[in-house]
Design an enzyme around this catalytic site. Structure first.
Site, PDB file in Angstrom:
ATOM      1  CG  ASP A 144      -1.807  -0.727   1.353  1.00 49.62           C
ATOM      2  OD1 ASP A 144      -2.617  -2.008  -0.003  1.00 49.62           O
ATOM      3  OD2 ASP A 144      -2.358  -1.097   2.534  1.00 49.62           O
TER       4      ASP A 144
HETATM    5  N1  URA Z   1      -1.834  -5.695   4.394  1.00 48.92           N
HETATM    6  C1  URA Z   1      -1.905  -4.422   4.036  1.00 48.92           C
HETATM    7  O1  URA Z   1      -3.357  -4.112   4.935  1.00 48.92           O
HETATM    8  N2  URA Z   1      -0.970  -3.629   3.600  1.00 48.92           N
HETATM    9  C2  URA Z   1      -0.119  -3.810   2.747  1.00 48.92           C
HETATM   10  O2  URA Z   1       0.710  -3.268   1.935  1.00 48.92           O
HETATM   11  C3  URA Z   1       0.552  -5.544   3.360  1.00 48.92           C
HETATM   12  C4  URA Z   1      -0.908  -5.538   4.113  1.00 48.92           C
END
Ligand code: URA
Length: 243
Positions: A106
């Site tokens: 993310d």
């Molecule tokens: N879980 C999440 O919520 N975000 C990420 O970037 C990776 C795993």
């Protein structure tokens, strides 16, 4: 580029826009070589990294590439974006158009991101049947307790996808931080899991994928090529001439 394993004759028909009969003649006349050897059989298997010559001229020559990047918060795991810097932008001169991202993070997650042009390698890492561990360090807004460990190991039902998450390992480090190990990568998975406890994730950092750890010598935003040993972690008998 041949995108995956395919037959040499099919590749030649497509690239040269010739019927199979003419391709067979080319092969029988010894005009085609693959990885330095004369290729006479129609059903020879090739892939995107086979070196293919016709009359000594290169038809296909691609080198497999494998990179790790220390992704900063605020950089997007995409090849193009109007608003944010992308992981590809951060690669600078190492960026090539054929690279793809192996498992996105993310925007506000930092840590280990892998990039490659080798689809077989990335499938080994991403496909659920290989169950590759992804380990994250998580910082939470509110304190943790042992109930979390049990819930993560049991799995959570995600109604939107109609799935139950695979058992995940949660190791409490301090009152507000933990290591979480997942074998899958659902959308915002870690944030959604802690969301069930109404405990917002305030920091998320990927430390490792399988046995491959983020190089602690890489500053935030830096990248480097993987060593052959690191590449081989996900493809045991790795040799790109006998793929
Ligand atoms: N879980 C999440 O919520 N975000 C990420 O970037 C990776 C795993």
């Amino acid at each position: 580029m041949a995108s995956k394993r395919s037959r040499l004759d099919r590749y030649l028909c497509k690239q040269l826009q010739l019927p199979q009969k003419q391709v067979r003649h080319l092969l029988l006349e010894g005009r085609v070589s693959v990885n330095g050897l004369l290729a006479k059989s129609m059903d020879l298997q090739i892939d995107e990294f086979s070196l293919i010559l016709l009359d000594g001229k290169v038809m296909q020559q691609n080198v497999p590439r494998y990179l790790m990047l220390h992704k900063p918060v605020g950089v997007v795991c995409a090849t193009q974006d109007q608003q944010h810097t992308t992981v590809i932008d951060l690669l600078g001169e190492k960026a090539t158009a054929d690279l793809h991202i192996v498992g996105r993070l993310d925007l506000n997650t930092s840590g280990l991101v892998l990039l490659t042009n080798d689809g077989r390698w990335s499938r080994r890492i991403m496909s659920p049947e290989h169950k590759v561990d992804k380990c994250y360090r998580v910082t939470l807004q509110n304190p943790l307790d042992d109930a979390y460990v049990k819930a993560f190991a049991t799995g959570f039902y995600f109604g939107f996808e109609d799935i139950t998450t695979l058992p995940a390992k949660l190791e409490i480090l301090t009152s507000h931080s933990a290591l979480v190990t997942l074998q899958e990568g659902r959308y915002h998975q870690i944030k959604r899991m802690f969301g069930r406890f109404r405990n917002p994730v305030v920091g998320l950092h990927r430390l490792s994928v399988g046995d491959l750890r983020l190089d602690t010598g890489l500053q935030v935003g830096e990248s480097r090529a993987l060593t052959p040993e690191e590449v081989a972690l996900f493809m045991p008998a790795f040799s790109h001439h006998d793929r």
